[in-house]
Design a protein around this motif. Structure first.
Motif, PDB file in Angstrom:
ATOM      1  N   ALA A 248      -1.080   0.830   1.226  1.00 57.77           N
ATOM      2  CA  ALA A 248      -1.021  -0.217   0.198  1.00 57.77           C
ATOM      3  C   ALA A 248      -2.146  -0.085  -0.831  1.00 57.77           C
ATOM      4  O   ALA A 248      -1.897  -0.120  -2.044  1.00 57.77           O
ATOM      5  CB  ALA A 248      -1.070  -1.600   0.852  1.00 57.77           C
ATOM      6  N   LEU A 249      -3.374   0.081  -0.364  1.00 56.28           N
ATOM      7  CA  LEU A 249      -4.495   0.151  -1.303  1.00 56.28           C
ATOM      8  C   LEU A 249      -4.478   1.430  -2.144  1.00 56.28           C
ATOM      9  O   LEU A 249      -4.655   1.368  -3.365  1.00 56.28           O
ATOM     10  CB  LEU A 249      -5.824   0.010  -0.554  1.00 56.28           C
TER      11      LEU A 249
ATOM     12  N   TYR B 200      -1.387   1.082  -4.815  1.00 52.90           N
ATOM     13  CA  TYR B 200      -1.346   0.039  -5.849  1.00 52.90           C
ATOM     14  C   TYR B 200      -2.707  -0.578  -6.153  1.00 52.90           C
ATOM     15  O   TYR B 200      -2.812  -1.415  -7.052  1.00 52.90           O
ATOM     16  CB  TYR B 200      -0.395  -1.087  -5.418  1.00 52.90           C
TER      17      TYR B 200
ATOM     18  N   HIS C 130      -3.725   3.451   8.947  1.00 52.90           N
ATOM     19  CA  HIS C 130      -3.462   2.027   8.821  1.00 52.90           C
ATOM     20  C   HIS C 130      -2.666   1.736   7.549  1.00 52.90           C
ATOM     21  O   HIS C 130      -2.901   2.341   6.500  1.00 52.90           O
ATOM     22  CB  HIS C 130      -4.782   1.245   8.788  1.00 52.90           C
ATOM     23  N   ALA C 131      -1.726   0.789   7.650  1.00 52.20           N
ATOM     24  CA  ALA C 131      -0.810   0.528   6.522  1.00 52.20           C
ATOM     25  C   ALA C 131      -1.540   0.059   5.271  1.00 52.20           C
ATOM     26  O   ALA C 131      -1.129   0.377   4.155  1.00 52.20           O
ATOM     27  CB  ALA C 131       0.222  -0.520   6.940  1.00 52.20           C
ATOM     28  N   VAL C 132      -2.616  -0.698   5.441  1.00 56.05           N
ATOM     29  CA  VAL C 132      -3.316  -1.226   4.267  1.00 56.05           C
ATOM     30  C   VAL C 132      -4.224  -0.161   3.656  1.00 56.05           C
ATOM     31  O   VAL C 132      -4.144   0.132   2.457  1.00 56.05           O
ATOM     32  CB  VAL C 132      -4.140  -2.483   4.630  1.00 56.05           C
TER      33      VAL C 132
ATOM     34  N   VAL D 222      -2.340  -5.080  -5.622  1.00 54.18           N
ATOM     35  CA  VAL D 222      -1.115  -5.241  -4.835  1.00 54.18           C
ATOM     36  C   VAL D 222      -0.988  -6.693  -4.363  1.00 54.18           C
ATOM     37  O   VAL D 222       0.089  -7.160  -3.999  1.00 54.18           O
ATOM     38  CB  VAL D 222      -1.121  -4.259  -3.644  1.00 54.18           C
ATOM     39  N   LEU D 223      -2.107  -7.416  -4.407  1.00 55.60           N
ATOM     40  CA  LEU D 223      -2.099  -8.802  -3.925  1.00 55.60           C
ATOM     41  C   LEU D 223      -1.462  -9.790  -4.901  1.00 55.60           C
ATOM     42  O   LEU D 223      -1.070 -10.887  -4.500  1.00 55.60           O
ATOM     43  CB  LEU D 223      -3.541  -9.267  -3.647  1.00 55.60           C
TER      44      LEU D 223
END
Lengths: 578, 202
Positions: free
Chosen positions: A241-242, A245, A235-237, A249-250
């Protein structure tokens, strides 16, 4: 893991240790178990720091197993900050070790004589509760250094810093991570103050000679765990992403959405965001020899944390999370990553909630105690808390108290708990959860994004006008359910988009415990938990008035969208109609 | 109508390259015909493929508003377009293009404005975040982008580029020595069109 360990910290005598079968609490873990025990055994009208309150520490249903992401530790009590029921959870190693020791929960009860302080040592053979005057008022890092000297490195620790000993409303409970650093915290609601009131400075969990808990059906569990991990990794997140970063990242995104509360919730964008973004932090950490990707407990495959080094390349703290970067950064007008990292360290060391402390300093800045953007002054204010000066005692009791003492009107709290890093005027849906959550303003209360997979209360049409209320309700139910498994909430990203990953999680629970839980059953757990929590709060004196945002969110427009919070009282009051 | 721009070319170290790359979080400008869709702008003007967008660009903000349908939003003057990958958390999920949870941010959702289709050229401000920054930022820097003069000078004079820029060419004149102070007198226009090279960039 079918035993509840009760420790009565009685006044005028030796603490009493008893063990009992889990009994009617069987099948519950994490938030489900802490809430059930508090709801059943604690008088909602009791004083949170009195002997009638209890502190319940519970690992999740899969903690201590080889299951991925199963390391959350739930801590429940009546909150000294909100006056309502509280569940605050933490990563780190403690949940895994506590579960392997065979305990479904530790319940701290009663209260010792004023000034007495204890340590609790638990290994596979014994539970020892001993006076610990040598640890009195030690900050968490200093404490854990001493504990490692005495007990070695096969331990996980649960501890409080000076803020907890001083019973401050923002006091957290620290859990050590894989490197035995007290960097993971059950932060919210002043749970550390309740541990301090029980006179418990430290719980040492010795993992010597312990093995993973065994599933009922080992083969099915292994297969389900593999499917679950594969789902998280693809999964991309959770897969990209997690780990790259961290949660920070938010920052850029929420800032771009105009919902990044800045200078005590005055505007929704912060000019210095790129200086403190997840992207910038990741580069800085790599450059200084830290790690931008790191797990907070063994068995974590998302690894959203990191290790932050100072300018000299030495460990300073964990990677500051999004909430910290916001609370101590944008919300205080501070755009220096080193200052924010130092504040993160101080929060952990003194043992205070990073959201509450950042929000409090921003309120203090509004009161004129420091200027927005003054990092040095912010650091000094947190030191005041750690030292317990009169000013520090005020600040340490949170944004609500600080605002009242200094006559500030803009106090971003619900049920006296500070709002996290999303302005509810720009993002109305999160405001519904802030207002109505049983926990006080809490972004994680409606964080789990599995509502329609769980099909809580039927499939919601988000395009209907009442969609925000329905979604918030269902998200709160789903979150309560996930919290009760003890799984990290970040799994929610993958199980939102990938039903097979959600099924894999269910299969893990079922094969481990020999159950046949369906999605409906999991949703029912969430509803039951929320119902118990609402009932407790009602008995504690909460009414519909407590399910509201502060007045200024309805009348002060937030730039850049010039938005107000527009969800009506009637809509808010309908959130828990089921 | 696009204002005049000075032209700056630089050869930089890898450290300096990282600084320039990170600055793209704050935004830079790309020339575009007014009235085309944001989708066409990204693919045809910026050179980002459909496949890349489909797979990676999960969150887009137009003028601080989360957008859902890029082919129904049209380029207008002073537009800001921010690109990001998929984001965590409930709010991250809300902000995603076409998110099931978009109702929770409906008050700020980007409405599709009427297409002006004037054909005039305008500057679109682009911000790149997270995965998109590191995947696509280098291509923009190598090809050349417009920057606000004050912003770029502020970056160049920030003190982080000492010994990190080996060559500098302003308006096609190569400087004998790289200068990193009093740069405002070197540039006359409101915008600077700049590109960079660094060792290993052919």
């Amino acid at each position: 893991m079918d035993t509840i360990l009760r420790i009565k910290m009685s006044a005028g005598g030796k603490p009493e240790v008893t063990k009992e079968a889990i009994g009617s609490f069987a099948g519950l873990g994490g938030r489900g178990l802490t809430t059930a025990i508090i709801a059943k055994e604690v008088d909602p009208l009791c004083h949170p720091l009195g002997e009638e309150n209890k502190l319940v520490i519970a690992p999740g249903l899969l903690s201590g197993s080889a299951g991925a992401m199963s390391g959350r530790l739930s801590i429940g009590c009546k909150s000294p900050l909100t006056g309502g029921i509280k569940e605050s959870n933490s990563g780190g190693q403690a949940a895994q070790v506590l579960a392997r020791l065979g305990y479904a929960a530790i319940v701290l009860e009663g209260k010792p004589a004023e000034g007495e302080i204890y340590k609790i040592y638990i290994n596979k053979n014994e539970v020892k509760v001993e006076p610990a005057p040598e640890y009195k008022m030690l900050p968490n890092y200093d404490l854990i250094d001493k504990v490692k000297e005495k007990y070695g490195d096969k331990i996980a620790c649960i501890s409080i810093g000076p803020a907890g000993e001083m019973k401050m409303g923002s006091a957290s409970i620290a859990c050590t991570d894989m490197e035995i650093r007290p960097a993971r915290h059950a932060g919210r609601g002043g749970v550390g103050a309740v541990m301090g009131a029980k006179g418990v400075k430290l719980i040492v969990l010795d993992e010597t000679g312990l093995e993973n808990r065994k599933p009922v059906d080992e083969e099915k569990f292994r297969a389900a765990n593999k499917e679950f991990v594969d789902g998280l990794r693809k999964h991309a997140v959770t897969g990209s992403a997690l780990p790259s970063y961290g949660t920070n990242v938010l920052s850029n995104i929420i800032n771009e959405a105009g919902g990044f509360p800045t200078n005590n919730f005055k505007t929704g964008t912060f000019a210095g965001t790129s200086k403190i973004s997840g992207e910038t932090y990741a580069e800085l950490m790599t450059k200084r020899g830290g790690q931008p990707t790191h797990g907070c407990h063994r068995g974590c495959v998302i690894r959203c944390s990191g290790i932050y080094h100072d300018k000299d390349g030495k460990y300073l703290t964990k990677q500051p999370e999004y909430e910290t970067v916001w609370s101590h950064g944008a919300n205080c007008g501070i755009d220096d990553p080193d200052v924010i990292a130092m504040l993160d360290f101080l929060d952990d060391n003194y043992g205070v909630d990073t959201i509450e402390m950042g929000a409090t300093i921003a309120v203090a800045m509004d009161a004129g105690l420091a200027k927005f953007g003054d990092g040095k002054a912010a650091i000094e204010l947190v030191h005041e808390v750690g030292k317990g000066t009169p000013l520090g005692r005020i600040l340490g009791n949170g944004a609500g108290i600080t605002g009242k003492v200094f006559g500030v009107e803009r106090i971003p709290v619900v049920k006296n708990q500070a709002m996290p890093a999303y302005d509810p005027r720009a993002i109305q849906g999160i405001g519904v959860t802030y207002a109505t959550s049983t926990q006080g303003a809490d972004h994680t209360a409606g964080y789990s994004i599995t509502a329609n997979i769980l099909k809580v209360g039927g499939f919601v049409d988000p395009l209907k006008p009442e969609g925000q209320v329905e979604l918030s309700r269902n998200l709160q139910i789903a979150t309560a359910a996930i919290d009760s498994t003890g799984m990290c909430l970040f799994i929610a990203f993958a199980i939102l988009d990938q039903p097979e990953t959600f099924q894999a999680m269910l299969d893990m629970l079922n094969s481990f415990h020999g159950l046949n839980l369906t999605a409906d059953d999991v949703a029912d757990i969430g509803k039951k938990v929320l119902t118990m929590e609402r009932d407790f709060n009602k008995k504690a004196g909460f009414t519909a008035i407590d399910d509201r945002l502060p007045a200024y969110f309805y009348k002060e427009k937030l730039a850049p969208h010039d938005a107000l919070f527009t969800v009506t009282d009637e809509e808010l009051d309908s959130v828990f109609n089921w | 109508m696009i204002p005049e721009a000075d032209i700056l070319k630089m050869v930089v170290s890898e450290n300096a390259f990282s600084e320039f790359l990170r600055s793209l979080q704050n935004g830079f400008y790309v020339k575009s015909p007014e009235g085309i869709s944001v989708k066409d702008f990204l693919t045809e003007i910026c050179g980002i493929t459909d496949e890349y967008i489909e797979e990676n660009v999960k969150t887009v903000f137009i003028n601080n508003k989360p957008a859902d349908k890029l082919h129904q939003v049209f380029i207008v003057p002073d537009m800001i377009c921010a690109l990001s990958g998929a984001m965590p958390g409930l709010v991250g999920a809300m902000m995603r293009m076409g998110s099931f949870y978009s109702v929770l941010r409906e008050g700020i959702t980007c409405e599709s404005p009427e297409s002006g289709k004037s054909g005039d050229e305008v500057l679109v401000k682009i911000k790149l975040f997270n995965k998109i920054l590191y995947d696509k930022g280098p291509e923009f820097l190598f090809k050349g982008i417009y920057a606000d003069k004050a912003d770029l000078i502020s970056l160049l004079e920030s003190g982080v580029f000492e010994s990190e820029i080996s060559e500098m060419e302003i308006n096609k004149k190569k400087l004998k020595k790289v200068i990193l102070n009093n740069l405002s007198i070197e540039f006359q226009s409101q915008f600077i069109y700049y590109s960079i090279e660094f060792t290993g960039n052919s």
